[in-house]
Scaffold this motif. Sequence first.
Motif, PDB file in Angstrom:
ATOM      1  N   ASP A 193      17.900  -0.822  22.051  1.00 36.39           N
ATOM      2  CA  ASP A 193      16.477  -0.604  21.780  1.00 36.39           C
ATOM      3  C   ASP A 193      16.100   0.863  22.018  1.00 36.39           C
ATOM      4  O   ASP A 193      16.786   1.755  21.533  1.00 36.39           O
ATOM      5  N   ILE A 213      15.280   2.138  27.386  1.00 29.31           N
ATOM      6  CA  ILE A 213      14.755   1.806  28.708  1.00 29.31           C
ATOM      7  C   ILE A 213      15.696   0.853  29.441  1.00 29.31           C
ATOM      8  O   ILE A 213      15.935   0.986  30.646  1.00 29.31           O
ATOM      9  N   GLY A 214      16.262  -0.095  28.696  1.00 31.90           N
ATOM     10  CA  GLY A 214      17.212  -1.016  29.310  1.00 31.90           C
ATOM     11  C   GLY A 214      18.446  -0.313  29.832  1.00 31.90           C
ATOM     12  O   GLY A 214      19.006  -0.692  30.875  1.00 31.90           O
ATOM     13  N   LEU A 216       8.663   0.006  22.210  1.00 32.90           N
ATOM     14  CA  LEU A 216       9.230  -0.665  23.364  1.00 32.90           C
ATOM     15  C   LEU A 216       9.053  -2.178  23.230  1.00 32.90           C
ATOM     16  O   LEU A 216       7.986  -2.652  22.843  1.00 32.90           O
ATOM     17  N   GLU A 273      11.494  -4.313  27.669  1.00 35.43           N
ATOM     18  CA  GLU A 273      11.468  -2.948  28.180  1.00 35.43           C
ATOM     19  C   GLU A 273      10.179  -2.671  28.945  1.00 35.43           C
ATOM     20  O   GLU A 273      10.187  -2.003  29.984  1.00 35.43           O
TER      21      GLU A 273
END
Length: 457
Positions: A241, A244-245, A265, A269
Amino acid sequence: MDAKLGELHGDVLIDGDRIAAIGPDLQAQDAEVIDASGMILMPGLIDAHRHVWEIIDMGRLVKSRPAEYASNYQKWKMRTIVCMTPEDNYLAELVGGLEAINSGVTTVFDFAHGQPTEDRALAAAQGLKDSGIAGWFGFQLGVSSSYGPGDTVPLAQADGQRIAKTTETHWRTAERLQREYFSDSSAPLQLALAPSGNNGSALDDIRAEWGRARGMGVGMLAAHIHKPEAPHPAGFMGHRDSGIGDLHEAGLLGPDYQATHANRLTSEELAMLRDTGGMICATAMGEFPYVMSADKGPSVHGRSRRAGVPTGMGIDISLALPGDYFEHIRATYWNLYLDPEVRDVMKACSSDYILDFATGLGAKSVRLGDTAGTISVGKRADLVLLSTDRIGFGMAGSLADRVVSFASTADVDSVWIAGKARKRHGQMLGVDWPALKKRLVEAQERVGQLAATIRLV
């Protein structure tokens, strides 16, 4: 905007740089009394993401020419930053900070990504400090542009140097900024950093860079976040994605991290940011064109706030967008209608909800929720007094209704930052606007002429 107090008819007592008392008919010996009859007192506005330096060339590119803007913005930036002197950087940050104050903004996160050398960065920081605005000077690590006026440079080289890997030269600049300009932890303006490591960077490199930044004791880290067109390899940010993960799995997210834009997002996230204390700033007016992009989409304000992430707003591109901050507040509101995922939010929307992005919630989005954003006892005295005399300023409805729907820079009568008056009776104090405008125009003409001599091939 303090939910415990609601809208009041009463007095506010400022003692030093703090709000000492709020209530009807306050009495204080030897206090200056400011008659605000018929006026609206509100918290100072929060701009959680603005490139202050870009005011040096305001109007060269504008968002109302979207095709021209989209194809030329980064090229403009690559050319312009190497043609600005330290004096130009000082002037741009000074004027940019003053313009923000004039429109009622008392706190800004200045995402300073236009300073490729130490002397330019130091001058920019001094200019913003001298404007008197509060918030963060967010120095961008990794800016490494090595060419100059008259040069012919491969576009790929210039783009790669726009934000390259952070070197010891960048760290020395950051350390000088902290040591010489931002050593006072109680000052209204503090140092933040924008790491060079982002989507496409190896997580090991990001871990080392962020660890060093946090080891300096810097209070905020911020980054532009966009979902990559194609996933990056495992071990790199952007493998999943918007990345953020990947940061979360690497243990890098925390309460000092602000993701800017972050349009795509996912709910997962957003939950990661919420659970680690992270923040978001979306810039609705600048992001309207994203609605036409399959990989970006409308601003995240409604979804991120619903997910429990402190979410602010900002002007973003002072080069190409109006400086009247109330226009951006309204843009944040209209943007919510563009996101089909937050129709439930719009059914219950109110003026208080909208204004919160620029006040209380906005302060939380720059890690200053305990300091600014509401008129509350103990908080810093960052205040804006609005005149309601102008024809066209609504006279009925709640105070928030009137501010969100009708207010403009022309209505900003007075501004205080940390208890110090910066604007009174509609006039900035100690500011010679004609002289500054003359200097700004001269700098714009000179920098523009020099930038035009750089060929990107």
